[in-house]
Every structure is written in structure tokens, then in C-alpha cells.
Design an enzyme around this catalytic site. Sequence first.
Site, PDB file in Angstrom:
ATOM      1  N   LYS A   1       0.671  -1.200  -0.072  1.00 16.01           N
ATOM      2  CA  LYS A   1       0.043  -0.039  -0.138  1.00 16.01           C
ATOM      3  C   LYS A   1       1.073   1.427   0.096  1.00 16.01           C
ATOM      4  CE  LYS A   1      -4.426  -1.678  -0.380  1.00 16.01           C
ATOM      5  NZ  LYS A   1      -5.161  -2.422   1.125  1.00 16.01           N
TER       6      LYS A   1
ATOM      7  N   ARG B   1      -4.198 -10.115   5.047  1.00 13.26           N
ATOM      8  CA  ARG B   1      -4.221 -10.265   3.666  1.00 13.26           C
ATOM      9  C   ARG B   1      -3.243  -9.054   2.866  1.00 13.26           C
ATOM     10  NH1 ARG B   1      -5.979  -7.134  -1.393  1.00 13.26           N
ATOM     11  NH2 ARG B   1      -7.589  -8.396  -2.455  1.00 13.26           N
TER      12      ARG B   1
END
Length: 256
Positions: free
Chosen positions: A204, A238
Site C-alpha cells: 500500500k 491479506r
Amino acid sequence: MGILNLTPDSFSDGGKFNTEKSALQQAEKMLKDGASMIDIGPQSTRPNAEFLSSLEEIKRIGNVISLVKKEFPDALISLDTFYAETVKFGFNEGIDLVNDISGGQFDVNMLDAVAETNLPYILMHVNPSYQTMHEKTGFTDITLTVNQYFSRKTDELLKKGIKDIILDPGFGFGKTVEDQMKMIGEVEFFGFGSFPLLIGISRKSFIYKPLGKSALDINEETQKLHLKVLRQGAKILRVHDVAEAKKTVDEFLRLN
């Protein structure tokens, strides 16, 4: 939870696994590396990604779910979609969980479809529409805002008969770097301890952009954050890099 993107346009691995053969090979690799779940995503949700209909999602998935289930019957398959019709298709193909980034907000039939399948449901915090999901709105207290959303949405889910709920605070969706670093430090407060917590911070931008690095060059920093959220009670990571995350989980379990 290993990420299997069937997309040509995902931000870090677009086009790598969008054939049946390459998807099956990647699923096998992730399972061997230690994944217990595979999250199959037919649609990229990065900023400015191509928008697909449910029909296009189903066409892109093809036989991948059934092939993975046939080859690896013990693996749990999660389907990353915000469409009711894609959920119904996935259910018939053998999925075990629904991973919905929209919280049922992008398709009015979504939650009813999940209730009909009786599948576990991953509820993510996100802005209320596809068009606004990446808008940074400037939260006064991000943790309070996310928890208010979780309180409202879990009540709605329970009333529909959806009881097996996993919470995802929604890293990477409409939140500033400051918001997300605050969230990392306050993971223990999300969801009131009532539901298991999934954390999805792999590759991210709130991690790599402030460091001046790329999405593929932040493994060390990501694993430190993974360890931090595990210590605060996170139950599912995840991730794209399963082997590295598995080392972190093993280290956490060894220390605890």
C-alpha cells in the site's frame, strides 16, 4: 490470505496471473508458502482502474475458482467482489468466503445474496460509492469513524442473518497517510473485540510513498507493521508476499 489478482491492471501485479494456468500456478505457490486462504479478485480497485460489470467479472474468473478447488480442496477460497451476481456465481463454483470492499454499498442486492449463500463475509470500511471510494475526506478521528461504521453495518448484517463476520478497516481506501498510521497504532480498538480482524496493508502506498520507495521494495517495513498489528489482535493478514508474511506470523507465534 494470499492475493490472487486475475486483473490486467492491478497496481503491482496486473497481468501476471490472468490466465487459468498462471492463476493455478500462483495459487499453488502461495499455498506451498503457507497461505491458508486464497483471495481471488477479478477487478482492480486501485485509483483510476477499469470498471467492470458483474458479467465481465464472471467472464474473467472463468473456471479459476473450480480449478483451484479441484486441485487444492483443503484451501479456503475468498472471492473479492462487490456484486451480488458474482457472489452467486462464486458460491456455485465453491467459494468459502465473500470479501466485499463495498460493505454492500455498491450493489443493493449484495447483502441479500451473501445472506442466501450463508457464507462468511468480510466487511470493509470504505466511502459510500464506487466513485468516492478513494476520496480523502479528512476524518477528525479515523478510529472512531471506522468503529461507528462497523457498529452500523454489523447491526445491518446480523439482522439479515449474516453472522460470520470478519472486519477490515480499509487501508488504502480514502484515508491519508496520517490516518493510516494512526490506524496501525490503534488496531486493538477496531471492532470492539466482537469479530476477527483482517488487515490488508500489503504494497500500500501509505507505506512506500513517504519512504520514496516502490510497492515492491518495502517488505522489511511491511513485516514490521504486520508484527505490530498481530500483537494487537489481528487474525488475518491479506498479502501478496505469502512466504515473508508466514515468517512474520511464525515469529509472532513463537514469541507469544
